[in-house]
Design an enzyme around this catalytic site. Structure first.
Site, PDB file in Angstrom:
ATOM      1  CB  THR A   1      -0.960  -0.078   1.334  1.00 49.60           C
ATOM      2  OG1 THR A   1      -1.668  -1.152   1.273  1.00 49.60           O
ATOM      3  CG2 THR A   1      -2.004   1.081   1.182  1.00 49.60           C
TER       4      THR A   1
ATOM      5  CB  THR B   1      -3.953  -0.959  -0.987  1.00 43.92           C
ATOM      6  OG1 THR B   1      -2.981  -1.900  -0.714  1.00 43.92           O
ATOM      7  CG2 THR B   1      -5.338  -1.134  -0.966  1.00 43.92           C
TER       8      THR B   1
HETATM    9  N1  GLU Z   1      -5.515  -4.526   2.059  1.00 47.46           N
HETATM   10  C1  GLU Z   1      -5.185  -3.715   3.293  1.00 47.46           C
HETATM   11  C2  GLU Z   1      -6.012  -2.884   3.962  1.00 47.46           C
HETATM   12  O1  GLU Z   1      -7.134  -2.659   3.258  1.00 47.46           O
HETATM   13  C3  GLU Z   1      -3.949  -2.770   2.966  1.00 47.46           C
HETATM   14  C4  GLU Z   1      -2.734  -3.492   2.710  1.00 47.46           C
HETATM   15  C5  GLU Z   1      -1.570  -3.081   3.226  1.00 47.46           C
HETATM   16  O2  GLU Z   1      -1.456  -1.926   3.680  1.00 47.46           O
HETATM   17  O3  GLU Z   1      -0.541  -3.812   3.324  1.00 47.46           O
HETATM   18  O4  GLU Z   1      -6.124  -2.662   4.969  1.00 47.46           O
END
Ligand code: GLU
Length: 619
Positions: free
Chosen positions: A428, A446
């Site tokens: 992200t 992200t």
């Molecule tokens: N998929 C994660 C979220 O939406 C973010 C991924 C990340 O920061 O590693 O919280």
């Protein structure tokens, strides 16, 4: 109905005369990575990592010098914070392609200086309408797929992307540029290339097995069979073309046309190489999912904290409720006078309590009844705070509270709780922008894991997300984050804007999976309670307690506070895992607002290779 901006083929607006339009692209090049730039090329490629910039007239902070330069240019040429945020985000899609891009989603938080209001856009990826609830179970074994790299590297993890629609909606609602104009700086960077740094090379190497599994990915990110060398120039003419068409044709290009059909085909029939041993389970994305995708205009969460109003992202992200609940709990204690060890102990305990509630109550509000109001209620926080013993860490995982019945009075604590499997990775990207009019954007975007699903869309130069792995892997009808068709997986992204006396005081956010929540929380505490400057608050070593038995921490945190916190019963373990090389937590950006329009933009001094803060007029 999908939201397709009426400004897609916008006629010349006042803003379209901005010189940013002059940045329009140059022709495609042949290879992805090429030799080091000439001296004159070098000057054209911003590479300076500047962790702090102080000044007036507008500010930006991102993890990447190219993206910050793109946003700064838009600000200098009269664009507003929203224009600059989209230009910078699109550039991050070029230079940080493993963290974010048009194949993913995110959350956009905006403070409007004219109205004094904070508003948000939920651009989260969405599960296909036909996604079965057992999608993450391997039919051959009846057990869940191994998470990394097997499940992540798949079609089944790909949600309908929300980022192009977020950019379009943000510009339509608050910007002055057309999408076409806002994409031009990124097109330029994709065309002329950017200089590969150690982070980019290392992230490529960390993903090598996954990237080798797909023909298009191998070709783009492993040119000549190896990760691009540090110092070489990486060009992405395919992405330049994709952005150009997106700008010219608008959202239908992405959500309806040939590209939509190609994405569907790739997800359903992953184009793997013959040598890969990864199973690459196919997915369920359909043209209808793409056609009917829409972002959501959302009210932010809001709490007050020691004289500040703190605005965050409402569900489908758990960021606003979890940061907010933890702060409400912490507000019960005079952290500033407790001493550092005790303040950190309270921080870890409040975070564990808020994460217990996150696990039990937070999911996509279109599918589950999320008690956002109760979770952010001060009376509820008063009762949750009872579980904190100043002299001893509570056993973890601790239980969620009861949002249906509370009165703020301490009752004997129940400590038996369930812990959510934490499968989120460090990926992200986040950016913070402010303009001379006082508008502020905090935007986290992200593609989930570093490298997303691993699948580059052939001939289009961008990776598809694996966001659906943010759902719980195993279906449980009581779990608010269970897989449901058409649902948004729960996020941890926490773009946060802090007002004081109705005016911006601080804007901040970070990547880092569920550690995003604790990074934002710890930075707010560092700044508001522990007397740190915003530069110190971002640089300070981090620890993250997410209602697990262990508290994960950076080595510098363990050296500084490990013995004292262990004496209180905390178990600290170093950050980092088998899939990422860095033992660090987050990669934050922030802007603090001072008197007389003064802005202090900060980025990471060292994490993820250091970030890039810039201001329009340096002080
Ligand atoms: N998929 C994660 C979220 O939406 C973010 C991924 C990340 O920061 O590693 O919280």
């Amino acid at each position: 109905m999908p939201h397709f901006s009426s400004r897609i083929a916008a006629t010349a607006s006042a803003a379209s005369s901005l010189a940013v339009a002059a940045a329009l692209l140059v022709p495609p090049v042949t290879s992805a990575a090429s030799a080091a730039p000439s001296a004159s090329d070098e000057r054209a490629r911003p590479t300076a990592k500047i962790p702090t910039a102080v000044g007036t007239g507008g500010a930006i902070s991102t993890v990447d010098p190219e993206a910050s330069a793109a946003g700064l240019k838009v600000l200098r040429q009269g664009g507003n914070a929203v224009d600059a945020a989209v230009a910078a985000a699109a550039t991050l899609g070029v230079t940080e392609p493993y963290s974010a891009g048009i194949g993913g989603g995110g959350y956009f938080v905006y403070y409007n200086a004219r109205t004094g209001k904070v508003r948000t856009i939920d651009g989260r990826e969405t599960a296909p309408a036909t996604m079965p609830t057992d999608a993450f179970i391997d039919p051959a074994t009846g057990k869940p797929w191994n998470f990394t790299p097997e499940l992540v590297t798949s079609g089944v993890s790909v949600g309908t992307p929300g980022t192009p629609a977020t950019w379009d909606r943000a510009l339509d609602r608050w910007g002055t540029l057309t999408l076409d104009e806002a994409l031009r700086p990124a097109i330029k960077v994709a065309t002329r290339g950017f200089e590969v740094d150690e982070t980019f090379r290392q992230q490529t190497l960390d993903n090598e097995i996954r990237f080798r599994a797909f023909k298009a990915t191998r070709k783009l990110f492993l040119p000549g069979g190896d990760a691009p060398q540090v110092g070489s120039v990486f060009k992405n003419p395919q992405l330049a073309r994709t952005y150009t068409r997106l700008g010219q044709q608008g959202l239908p290009y992405f959500y309806r046309g040939k590209l939509a059909a190609l994405m569907v085909d790739v997800v359903r029939h992953p184009r793997t190489t013959s040598t890969t041993k990864l199973p690459v389970p196919p997915g369920h994305l359909s043209r209808k999912d793409l056609r009917t995708y829409s972002v959501k205009d959302q009210r932010p969460t809001k709490i007050s904290y020691r004289g500040h109003d703190i605005y965050g992202m409402a569900p489908s992200s758990s960021g606003g409720t979890t940061v907010g609940e933890a702060l409400n709990i912490l507000e019960r204690y005079p952290l500033g006078t407790l001493g550092t060890t005790s303040a950190l102990h309270h921080y870890l305990e409040a975070s564990a309590l808020a994460f217990a509630d996150r696990g039990k109550y937070v999911g996509d509000p279109a599918f589950v009844d999320v008690p956002t109001k109760q979770l952010l209620d001060d009376t509820y926080a008063a009762e949750r705070a009872c579980a904190i013993n100043p002299a001893k860490a509570m056993p973890k995982p601790t239980a969620a509270g009861d949002v249906t019945s509370y009165d703020g009075v301490c009752a004997p604590a129940t400590t038996k709780g369930a812990v959510d499997a934490d499968t989120e990775n460090i990926s992200t990207t986040n950016l913070t922008v402010a303009d001379k009019w006082g508008n502020v954007v905090e935007y986290t975007l992200t593609i989930e894991q570093t490298g997303g699903s691993g699948q580059v869309v052939p001939r289009h130069g961008f990776l598809l997300n694996n966001e659906l792995t943010d759902f719980s892997t195993v279906y449980d009808a009581a779990d608010p984050n269970r897989i449901q068709p058409g649902k948004r997986p729960r996020s941890s992204m926490s773009p946060t804007i802090v007002l004081k006396d109705g005016k911006p005081f601080l804007a901040l956010g970070s990547p880092g999976g569920s550690t995003i929540i604790t990074t934002v929380l710890q930075m707010v505490m560092n700044r508001i309670d522990l007397g740190m400057s915003i530069e110190e608050a971002i640089a300070a070593p981090r620890a993250t307690q997410r209602n697990g038995v262990n508290t994960t921490a950076e080595p510098a945190f363990i050296s500084a506070y490990g013995p004292a916190l262990s004496a209180l019963g905390h178990t600290l373990v170093p950050a980092g895992d088998a899939f990422t090389s860095a033992a660090e937590i987050g990669a934050a950006t922030a802007i603090e607002f001072g008197p007389g329009g003064l802005m202090t933009a900060v980025a990471e001094p060292t994490r993820r290779g250091g970030g890039a803060a810039r201001v329009v007029d340096r002080q």
